[in-house]
Scaffold this motif. Structure first.
Motif, short mmCIF file in Angstrom:
data_model
loop_
_atom_site.label_atom_id
_atom_site.label_comp_id
_atom_site.label_asym_id
_atom_site.label_seq_id
_atom_site.Cartn_x
_atom_site.Cartn_y
_atom_site.Cartn_z
N SER A 178 -4.74 -10.08 -3.72
CA SER A 178 -4.81 -8.72 -4.28
C SER A 178 -3.57 -8.43 -5.14
CB SER A 178 -4.97 -7.69 -3.18
OG SER A 178 -3.88 -7.72 -2.30
N ASN B 277 -3.99 -0.46 1.43
CA ASN B 277 -4.39 -0.46 2.83
C ASN B 277 -5.36 -1.57 3.21
OD1 ASN B 277 -2.87 1.80 3.66
ND2 ASN B 277 -4.31 3.10 2.57
N TRP B 278 -6.00 -2.20 2.27
CA TRP B 278 -7.00 -3.23 2.61
C TRP B 278 -6.72 -4.48 1.81
CZ3 TRP B 278 -10.82 -2.03 6.22
CH2 TRP B 278 -10.90 -0.67 6.56
N ARG B 279 -5.48 -4.93 1.90
CA ARG B 279 -5.12 -6.10 1.10
C ARG B 279 -6.01 -7.28 1.41
NH1 ARG B 279 1.12 -5.88 1.82
NH2 ARG B 279 1.32 -3.72 1.16
N PHE B 280 -6.39 -7.96 0.37
CA PHE B 280 -7.14 -9.19 0.56
C PHE B 280 -6.35 -10.29 -0.11
CE2 PHE B 280 -8.50 -6.86 -3.08
CZ PHE B 280 -8.58 -7.78 -4.10
N LYS B 281 -6.76 -11.52 0.13
CA LYS B 281 -6.04 -12.66 -0.45
C LYS B 281 -6.01 -12.52 -1.96
CE LYS B 281 -5.54 -17.15 1.64
NZ LYS B 281 -6.20 -18.42 1.94
N VAL C 19 -9.84 4.26 -5.86
CA VAL C 19 -10.35 3.36 -4.82
C VAL C 19 -9.62 2.02 -4.88
CG1 VAL C 19 -12.38 2.13 -4.02
CG2 VAL C 19 -12.57 4.50 -4.71
N SER C 20 -9.36 1.53 -6.09
CA SER C 20 -8.64 0.26 -6.21
C SER C 20 -7.23 0.37 -5.66
CB SER C 20 -8.57 -0.18 -7.67
OG SER C 20 -9.85 -0.29 -8.20
N ALA D 112 -7.45 0.36 -1.95
CA ALA D 112 -7.72 -0.98 -1.43
C ALA D 112 -6.47 -1.85 -1.52
CB ALA D 112 -8.88 -1.62 -2.20
N LEU D 113 -5.70 -1.68 -2.60
CA LEU D 113 -4.50 -2.51 -2.78
C LEU D 113 -3.44 -2.22 -1.73
CD1 LEU D 113 -3.99 -2.46 -6.63
CD2 LEU D 113 -4.13 -4.48 -5.21
N PHE E 278 -3.94 -10.14 -8.52
CA PHE E 278 -4.82 -9.42 -9.45
C PHE E 278 -4.14 -8.16 -9.98
CE2 PHE E 278 -8.22 -11.90 -7.41
CZ PHE E 278 -8.75 -12.43 -8.56
N PHE E 279 -3.37 -7.52 -9.11
CA PHE E 279 -2.69 -6.31 -9.55
C PHE E 279 -1.66 -6.63 -10.63
CE2 PHE E 279 0.76 -3.15 -8.92
CZ PHE E 279 0.07 -2.07 -9.45
N THR E 280 -0.89 -7.71 -10.43
CA THR E 280 0.08 -8.11 -11.45
C THR E 280 -0.62 -8.43 -12.76
OG1 THR E 280 1.35 -9.07 -9.65
CG2 THR E 280 2.06 -9.60 -11.88
#
Lengths: 314, 299
Positions: B125, B119-123, B112-113, B116-117, B128-130
């Motif tokens: 994102s 297709n549903w990028r948020f400010k 799910v993460s 979200a990363l 946080f992934f890095t």
């Protein structure tokens, strides 16, 4: 206005009838997506950042079995570097780490090159070289502990076959125990390096090989001077993964020697666990773990340079 | 026809004989290396099938003269771990109880993460992934004690839930990377079309993304099952004595045993502990390789 621009910049369809407010934007819009991303955000903020900072902070206290000590500055670190056990652990890890890194990388690369010669039964051989990687450090350690057992293992077998002077007692020999660890560790890890290197070799353009052959460059020189430099990315990634794994070396040592004989195969990860849960000296354990963290970041630097540094024109 | 063919010179590269000196050397080295890698498995199996008197003769490579399965029975049912003498069976079931939910939860959360990363990028994102990726390099020892405190606060320390939580947390970086890269490689038009048709976050995930991603789910599950089964540190710290996983019990059986050391029982216990990851590995083969390669070589 800014809200609309904000939403537009994200490329999301905005409900036409009502420009969303700031609060709406923060909490309600794409609520499910936000809920779904919460675990990642929480893990980063609470565990990776929060817990690390917490540990760093309490490494500057004189906490014993509970984290309630007073701030003592660098005292724990001074004590750490003057502790004999830590110095042994750190030098052991350095020796073992460097040998292990060089050994797994070189052997892994050579195996990959051999596997790349269009041999038969390639997948069969790959399965054999990689299966140790599927085993745990505990299993690896226990098997090699048995093989290297001086009274009933390899040593006695060779003596029974006629070599009566054959000596292979590394596992109980203070000076050699690290090399016993090396044997077990490289057996476990080379397959992993081989697979990554093989993927790297397969990624090299076939045209390069044709050009080298036309120019009459011998195969080994093509590998060494053309292919190897082209695989820089894969090699650095592998080095970083293997290197940061080596800093964590723990279960293999626990199973194979449990740090012995004496302190001769102690490693930092064991030092931390011991002071954290058995000796009840939390401040000391956290100072040691912080030094481990620093070591990992030193290893990470080449990767960061390659990944984010200025790209050289090829 | 035959006479014409006989007058034509052979053309094309000369067919290479199979046994050139180089090939022999290459095969020689590979076969010797393969034997070396197989050796411990062979020793494990033969030792576990011998009786103790035969082991004391001291030839570790000799095949068993008299095959006995007694060590296996003893390892499974009555070997002593220092506290109790119930063998490895409880540890096996503990490992199952830890591995199954940990794998399911961690793979689901990471999938799910990753979705979200992509297709549903948020400010933030990507930030946080890095951080998540960098976090995977932090030695566990650094975060261990605070995690103990967190699980103690949640009143789950020393239970299976604590181990499951810890495995989910520390499995996140690699799994999220895996899923993110996979979802990013899927055509974006699919997502957009579903979006235009009015499908929401979960509907797109369950009805479009997940069914298209079965291979990567398989890779992630293989990675987690072997990784969690093989874990020692988290099991010993978080699970509590009665929930010790198989690796911990195995180490206790072999290394804290008192009295006569029964090497055949030890090796039988070692094989039993290694069996699950080995079966997963030999059955899944290419997918296992894909998992470890995908985590390291991006793109």
């Amino acid at each position: 206005m800014t809200d609309i621009q904000h939403a537009g910049a994200l490329g999301r369809p905005v409900t036409a009838d009502r420009p969303p407010g700031l609060l709406h934007n923060l909490f309600v819009r794409n609520l499910s997506a936000k809920v779904a991303a919460t675990p990642m955000v929480v893990i980063v903020l609470v565990v990776f950042i929060g817990c690390t900072l917490w540990s760093l902070w309490f490494s500057f206290t004189d906490s014993r079995s509970l984290p309630n000590g007073a701030f003592v500055g660098w005292e724990q670190y001074e004590r750490l570097f003057s502790a004999r056990r830590w110095r042994i652990s750190a030098t052991n890890l350095l020796t073992y780490g460097i040998f292990s890194l060089v050994f797994t990388m070189v052997v892994g690369f050579l195996l990959a090159v051999l596997m790349d010669q269009k041999i038969r039964f390639e997948s069969g051989f790959r399965t054999i070289f990689l299966y140790p990687f599927a085993l745990s450090g505990i299993v690896t350690g226990l098997v090699w502990q048995w093989i290297m057992n001086p009274t009933l293992g390899l040593q006695s077998t060779m003596r029974g076959l006629g070599w009566t002077n054959f000596t292979f007692d590394w596992i109980t020999n203070t000076d050699m125990v690290l090399y016993a660890l090396l044997i077990a560790g490289t057996w476990h890890g080379t397959g992993f390096v081989m697979v990554l290197m093989l993927a790297g070799l397969r990624g090299v353009d076939e045209e390069i090989w044709k050009a080298a052959r036309v120019d009459g460059i011998p195969t080994w020189r093509t590998y060494l001077q053309i292919v190897l430099p082209m695989m820089r990315g894969v090699i650095v990634t592998t080095l970083v993964i293997v290197g940061s794994g080596l800093v964590r070396t723990y279960d293999l040592v626990v199973a194979l020697t449990n740090g012995g004989p004496g302190l001769s195969s102690e490693v930092p990860a064991k030092y931390v666990i011991n002071y954290m849960f058995n000796a009840g000296n939390l401040g000391q354990a956290l100072a040691a773990s912080s030094v481990m963290l620093a070591a990992v970041f030193v290893i990470l630097i080449p990767w960061i340079v390659v990944e984010f540094g200025p790209k050289k024109a090829r | 026809m035959a006479s014409i063919a006989a007058t034509i010179e052979p053309f094309g590269p000369r067919p290479r004989p199979f046994f050139t000196p180089t090939r022999i050397i290459i095969y020689g080295i590979i076969i010797v290396a393969a034997l070396y890698y197989m050796l411990p498995l062979y020793v494990m199996i033969t030792t576990s099938l011998k009786g103790l008197p035969e082991i004391r003769v001291g030839n570790i490579f000799a095949p068993p003269l008299e095959v006995t399965f007694e060590p296996w029975v003893k390892a499974w049912t009555s070997a002593c771990t220092g506290l109790t003498c119930n063998g490895l069976a409880p540890g096996f079931w503990n490992s199952v109880k830890i591995t199954l939910p940990s794998t399911i939860v961690s793979v689901f959360v990471a999938a799910v993460s990753g979705y979200a990363l992509v297709n549903w990028r948020f400010k933030g994102s990507e930030f946080f992934f890095t951080c998540l990726l960098l976090g995977s390099f932090i030695p566990y020892q650094v975060m261990l004690y605070p995690m103990v405190m967190i699980t103690a606060q949640l009143k789950i320390f020393g239970t299976l839930w604590a181990v499951i939580l810890v495995h989910t947390v520390f499995g996140m970086p690699i799994l999220t990377l895996l899923f993110r890269n996979y979802f990013a490689s899927l055509p974006q038009e699919l997502f957009k079309a579903a979006r235009v048709d009015g499908a929401g976050f979960w509907r797109i995930f369950f009805q479009i993304m997940a069914p298209m991603s079965l291979p990567i789910f398989a890779v992630a599950i293989i990675l987690q099952v072997t990784g969690i089964w093989n874990d020692f540190l988290f099991g010993v710290v978080f699970a509590g004595t009665q929930n010790y996983p198989m690796t911990v019990q195995l180490n206790n059986i072999v290394n804290s045993a008192q009295g006569v050391r029964e090497y055949n029982v030890n090796m039988a216990a070692t094989i039993l502990t290694a069996a699950v990851p080995l079966i997963v590995y030999f059955v899944s083969g290419k997918w296992f390789v894909r998992g470890i390669a995908a985590g390291a070589v991006k793109g």
